[in-house]
Enzyme design. Structure first.
Site, mmCIF file in Angstrom:
data_model
loop_
_atom_site.group_PDB
_atom_site.id
_atom_site.type_symbol
_atom_site.label_atom_id
_atom_site.label_comp_id
_atom_site.label_asym_id
_atom_site.label_seq_id
_atom_site.Cartn_x
_atom_site.Cartn_y
_atom_site.Cartn_z
ATOM 1 N N LYS A 1 -6.572 -9.536 5.763
ATOM 2 C CA LYS A 1 -5.164 -9.588 5.858
ATOM 3 C C LYS A 1 -4.117 -8.003 5.630
ATOM 4 O O LYS A 1 -5.091 -7.221 5.159
ATOM 5 C CB LYS A 1 -4.619 -10.528 4.614
ATOM 6 C CG LYS A 1 -5.175 -9.764 3.220
ATOM 7 C CD LYS A 1 -5.185 -11.090 2.197
ATOM 8 C CE LYS A 1 -5.562 -10.503 0.765
ATOM 9 N NZ LYS A 1 -5.664 -11.577 -0.313
ATOM 10 N N TYR B 1 12.667 17.415 -8.308
ATOM 11 C CA TYR B 1 13.764 16.597 -8.658
ATOM 12 C C TYR B 1 13.768 16.247 -10.336
ATOM 13 O O TYR B 1 12.707 16.141 -10.924
ATOM 14 C CB TYR B 1 14.059 15.171 -8.150
ATOM 15 C CG TYR B 1 14.235 15.218 -6.678
ATOM 16 C CD1 TYR B 1 15.744 15.570 -6.226
ATOM 17 C CD2 TYR B 1 13.549 14.820 -5.588
ATOM 18 C CE1 TYR B 1 15.819 15.811 -5.009
ATOM 19 C CE2 TYR B 1 13.786 15.019 -4.416
ATOM 20 C CZ TYR B 1 15.046 15.264 -3.906
ATOM 21 O OH TYR B 1 15.390 15.474 -2.556
HETATM 22 C C1 LIG Z 1 -7.075 -11.410 -0.962
HETATM 23 C C2 LIG Z 1 -7.754 -12.492 -0.973
HETATM 24 C C3 LIG Z 1 -9.163 -12.492 -1.054
HETATM 25 C C4 LIG Z 1 -9.879 -11.167 -1.142
HETATM 26 O O1 LIG Z 1 -9.631 -10.502 -2.642
HETATM 27 P P1 LIG Z 1 -10.334 -9.263 -2.934
HETATM 28 O O2 LIG Z 1 -10.008 -9.137 -4.330
HETATM 29 O O3 LIG Z 1 -9.712 -8.237 -1.989
HETATM 30 O O4 LIG Z 1 -11.960 -9.389 -2.575
HETATM 31 C C5 LIG Z 1 -10.089 -13.505 -1.204
HETATM 32 N N1 LIG Z 1 -9.558 -14.478 -1.230
HETATM 33 C C6 LIG Z 1 -8.303 -14.879 -1.018
HETATM 34 C C7 LIG Z 1 -7.782 -16.335 -0.848
HETATM 35 C C8 LIG Z 1 -7.254 -13.954 -0.975
HETATM 36 O O5 LIG Z 1 -5.906 -14.139 -0.732
#
Ligand SMILES: *Cc1c(COP(=O)(O)O)cnc(C)c1O
Length: 353
Positions: free
Chosen positions: A34, A251
């Site tokens: 994702k 800054y």
């Molecule tokens: C993002 C996600 C994962 C992966 O999680 P990590 O901590 O990056 O391994 C697994 N399952 C779901 C439903 C997620 O949204």
């Protein structure tokens, strides 16, 4: 010449990290890609992780891109569909969808297809984000089983404390109780659960962050886990300043020298994805040696201390995170997590393989 910043994406490291997941769990692997592969680039990441049995993401157009690129494995939509039109695309591209709410079942009821949809029924086992309550699962399971459009059902849930001392036991007990009622495949484990709790592995594991080479744990480094960093964000020194005691940097005078100092200006700022809230002292590598950030992060620049690195000058190589400087370490110094830094890399940073 382009600005010297770049993100190096190491596909061999992705392959290595997939092997680490394989060694830890004998389940099928749903590689979580994702957010554009956690900021590494969707297709780039999919190519290196092509041995995974599945890919999980959110955006249906990304799922379609993967199919059109030729990937034949399971492609799971982690939030499922958002309207009725999505269902036809899901069927046409043989995608797999999460079902987490009754409104999705209602949309399914209006869908005319038959025997074409594989679904992952999501249970809320304590996180209270997505999923049917333990009391609601039975009704949802019943209606999915009776549904003409539905082919295979997998039961899924997600842990809220797998990376922390509290662990998974409360949620796992609840899920096991629910799952014992149904003969369906299960998927529970993110990276932290995969690495630490074999009892959660089930039929599919869902590693994300570990594939990109970052440790999900505060008390165990990526290196200790055998993981290799995939993204290295680097740039160069583009100016040198010699400071007198009392001189301020950047800054708002967030850093003020209390002695004579030599600093380097780096071509990297928050518009590249470097965290704006990183404080004085956040670690940075210059020519492979550790030094520290000084002053406030600007849109396009940040400053580092070169006082103890007299041989590093104009054009010196700077590593913001990655090889030699774990992204988790930088994230912790900046009060965030590795995920946010990786996902936050911006489009103006050139990527090199
Ligand atoms: C993002 C996600 C994962 C992966 O999680 P990590 O901590 O990056 O391994 C697994 N399952 C779901 C439903 C997620 O949204």
């Amino acid at each position: 010449m382009p600005r010297p910043i770049q993100a190096l994406i190491d596909q061999n490291a992705l392959e290595n990290n997939l092997h680490v997941a394989r060694r830890a769990a004998s389940s099928r692997i749903m590689a979580v890609i994702k957010a554009d592969g956690y900021g590494h680039g969707l297709l780039r990441v999919a190519e290196a992780l092509a041995a995974a049995e599945g890919f999980a993401l959110l955006d249906i157009q990304d799922a379609v891109r993967l199919r059109e690129a030729g990937y034949r494995q399971t492609i799971l939509l982690l939030e499922g569909f958002f309207d009725a039109a999505d269902l036809a695309l899901i069927a046409a591209y043989e995608l797999t969808t999460v079902i987490h709410s009754n409104w999705q079942i209602a949309l399914l009821d209006a869908y005319p297809g038959r025997g074409t949809l594989d679904v992952w029924l999501k249970v809320n086992s304590g996180m209270h984000r997505l999923g049917f309550s333990p009391e609601g699962v039975n009704a949802a399971m019943k209606s999915l089983r009776a549904h003409a459009a539905v082919r295979e059902i997998t039961l899924m849930s997600h842990f809220s404390h797998a990376d922390e001392p509290r662990g998974v036991s409360l949620q796992l007990a609840l899920i096991n109780e629910i799952a014992s009622e149904y003969r369906v495949a299960r998927s529970l484990a993110n990276s932290a659960a995969l690495l630490r709790y074999p009892a959660t592995h089930g039929d599919w594991v869902r590693p994300g962050v570990m594939l990109y080479g970052a440790s999900p744990f505060a008390d165990t480094s990526a290196q200790q886990l055998g993981l290799k960093p995939v993204m290295t964000l680097s740039s160069r020194i583009i100016a040198i300043q010699n400071l007198q005691a009392g001189d301020e940097v950047g800054y708002a005078g967030v850093f003020r020298a209390d002695r004579t100092m030599r600093i380097g200006v780096v071509a990297c700022g928050y518009a590249d994805g470097y965290p704006r809230h990183a404080p004085n002292g956040t670690p940075v590598l210059v020519d492979g040696r550790k030094t520290q950030l000084l002053g406030r992060i600007s849109m396009d620049m940040l400053c580092v201390d070169l006082t103890a690195l007299p041989d590093s000058g104009m054009g010196a190589q700077v590593t913001l995170w990655g090889q030699g400087l774990p992204v988790e370490t930088v994230a912790a110094a900046a009060g965030t997590i590795s995920y946010e830094l990786m996902c936050g890399l911006t489009a103006r940073v050139p990527v090199r393989l």
